[in-house]
Design a protein around this motif. Structure first.
Motif, PDB file in Angstrom:
ATOM      1  N   GLU A  14       1.129  -1.413  -0.026  1.00 40.83           N
ATOM      2  CA  GLU A  14       0.035   0.117   0.332  1.00 40.83           C
ATOM      3  C   GLU A  14       0.669   1.092   0.111  1.00 40.83           C
ATOM      4  OE1 GLU A  14      -3.045  -0.060  -0.376  1.00 40.83           O
ATOM      5  OE2 GLU A  14      -3.450  -2.225  -1.041  1.00 40.83           O
ATOM      6  N   LYS A  17       2.677   1.383  -3.776  1.00 41.72           N
ATOM      7  CA  LYS A  17       0.884   2.413  -3.924  1.00 41.72           C
ATOM      8  C   LYS A  17       1.055   3.619  -4.621  1.00 41.72           C
ATOM      9  CE  LYS A  17      -2.318  -0.543  -4.725  1.00 41.72           C
ATOM     10  NZ  LYS A  17      -3.791  -1.798  -4.924  1.00 41.72           N
ATOM     11  N   ASP A  18       1.047   3.813  -3.245  1.00 46.09           N
ATOM     12  CA  ASP A  18       0.622   5.915  -2.408  1.00 46.09           C
ATOM     13  C   ASP A  18       2.022   7.069  -3.171  1.00 46.09           C
ATOM     14  OD1 ASP A  18      -1.737   5.048  -1.356  1.00 46.09           O
ATOM     15  OD2 ASP A  18      -1.015   4.562   0.684  1.00 46.09           O
ATOM     16  N   ASN A  22      -1.342   8.796  -9.702  1.00 51.29           N
ATOM     17  CA  ASN A  22      -1.835   8.141  -9.588  1.00 51.29           C
ATOM     18  C   ASN A  22      -3.735   8.355  -9.926  1.00 51.29           C
ATOM     19  OD1 ASN A  22      -1.580   5.410  -8.594  1.00 51.29           O
ATOM     20  ND2 ASN A  22      -0.605   5.962  -6.613  1.00 51.29           N
ATOM     21  N   ARG A  28      -2.358   0.455 -13.649  1.00 46.32           N
ATOM     22  CA  ARG A  28      -1.075   0.240 -12.382  1.00 46.32           C
ATOM     23  C   ARG A  28      -0.910  -0.381 -12.495  1.00 46.32           C
ATOM     24  NH1 ARG A  28      -3.505   3.531  -7.830  1.00 46.32           N
ATOM     25  NH2 ARG A  28      -4.268   0.983  -7.366  1.00 46.32           N
ATOM     26  N   VAL A  30       1.818  -3.494 -11.241  1.00 48.72           N
ATOM     27  CA  VAL A  30       2.154  -4.095  -9.314  1.00 48.72           C
ATOM     28  C   VAL A  30       3.349  -4.703  -9.399  1.00 48.72           C
ATOM     29  CG1 VAL A  30       2.774  -3.833  -6.911  1.00 48.72           C
ATOM     30  CG2 VAL A  30       1.031  -2.598  -7.921  1.00 48.72           C
ATOM     31  N   VAL A  95       6.528  -0.757  -9.110  1.00 48.42           N
ATOM     32  CA  VAL A  95       5.009   0.472  -9.402  1.00 48.42           C
ATOM     33  C   VAL A  95       5.259   1.104 -10.782  1.00 48.42           C
ATOM     34  CG1 VAL A  95       2.708   1.382  -8.836  1.00 48.42           C
ATOM     35  CG2 VAL A  95       4.380   0.141  -7.772  1.00 48.42           C
ATOM     36  N   THR A  97       2.620   3.162 -13.511  1.00 55.28           N
ATOM     37  CA  THR A  97       1.181   3.608 -13.437  1.00 55.28           C
ATOM     38  C   THR A  97       1.447   3.945 -15.460  1.00 55.28           C
ATOM     39  OG1 THR A  97       1.472   6.091 -13.017  1.00 55.28           O
ATOM     40  CG2 THR A  97       0.707   4.635 -11.806  1.00 55.28           C
ATOM     41  N   CYS A 108       6.558  -2.390 -16.100  1.00 52.64           N
ATOM     42  CA  CYS A 108       6.649  -3.000 -14.598  1.00 52.64           C
ATOM     43  C   CYS A 108       7.911  -4.082 -15.298  1.00 52.64           C
ATOM     44  CB  CYS A 108       5.799  -3.681 -14.249  1.00 52.64           C
ATOM     45  SG  CYS A 108       5.436  -4.247 -12.700  1.00 52.64           S
TER      46      CYS A 108
END
Lengths: 139, 83
Positions: A14, A17-18, A22, A28, A30, A95, A97, A108
């Motif tokens: 988490e 991802k932040d 985004n 996205r 991962v 990650v 995007t 990725c």
């Protein structure tokens, strides 16, 4: 924002991802690298990662720049753990995007492949029988 | 010796374990290259490192042909195994 990080703290998905942009994304992708309990016929008890940090950060950021350019990514982020890791812990997260899934998958994949072959980080395995070994890599 | 310079070698991973050191200083001749330093490391530590390393000087990738300068930080980079 785009960044390659080294950390001695536990990595969570988490948090990783932040770290990326985004907004305005359509995909996205991962990737998590996780400590495995066996390698090459050995029962692995834990892993130790060591890093040449100044050069690792430069090379890691260079890889992220390449991926953003090559695959038209909106953003890219990678964090790699150092120190002692137990089985099942996250060693690395990537990650990527982008507007669409194809670029996110490819970006990725490119980042983790290049990180594994270019960034100066080394892995030492500690086995159940008490032996240890620095892995030799692809050469 | 006017043509002698000092450089620092920083060791990581298997090289740190083989030498038992994080870093050490070498006095070398002006014009010496990383291969000359590797020879000195092998002699000083009675080990037999080959050339299966990449080279970094002052935290940038470099190569075996570079002539080292006073105060350079030299790293022999074993094949990487991250991820």
């Amino acid at each position: 924002m785009k960044e390659f990080k080294i950390t001695s703290d536990s990595i969570t998905l988490e948090t990783a991802k932040d770290e990326v942009e985004n907004r305005a994304i359509g995909a996205r992708s991962v990737f998590e690298g996780v400590v495995r309990d066996t390698n090459d016929g050995h029962q692995v008890r834990k892993l130790e990662y060591e890093c040449y940090e100044p050069l690792a950060i430069k090379e890691g950021n260079q890889i992220l720049d390449e991926a953003i350019e090559m695959f038209d990514l909106i953003d890219a982020f990678c964090i790699h753990r150092v120190g002692t890791l137990e089985i099942g812990e996250i060693a690395v997260v990537v990650v990527a995007t982008s507007g669409h899934r194809d670029e996110a998958f490819k970006g990725c994949r490119y980042i983790i492949d290049e990180v594994k072959s270019r960034v100066p980080i080394w892995k030492k395995e500690h086995y159940e029988d008490g032996e240890t070994e620095w892995l030799k890599g692809a050469g | 010796m006017s043509n002698s310079i000092k450089i620092q070698v920083i060791y990581f991973a298997i090289l740190r374990e083989l030498t038992g050191l994080d870093k050490e200083t070498f006095s070398i001749k002006q014009g010496n290259k990383p291969g000359d330093v590797l020879t000195s490391i092998n002699e000083r530590h009675e080990i037999d490192l080959g050339i299966n390393f990449k080279i970094a000087v002052n935290d940038e990738f470099s190569d075996w042909d570079i002539e080292l300068n006073e105060g350079d930080r030299l790293v022999f980079i074993p094949p990487v195994t991250g991820g």
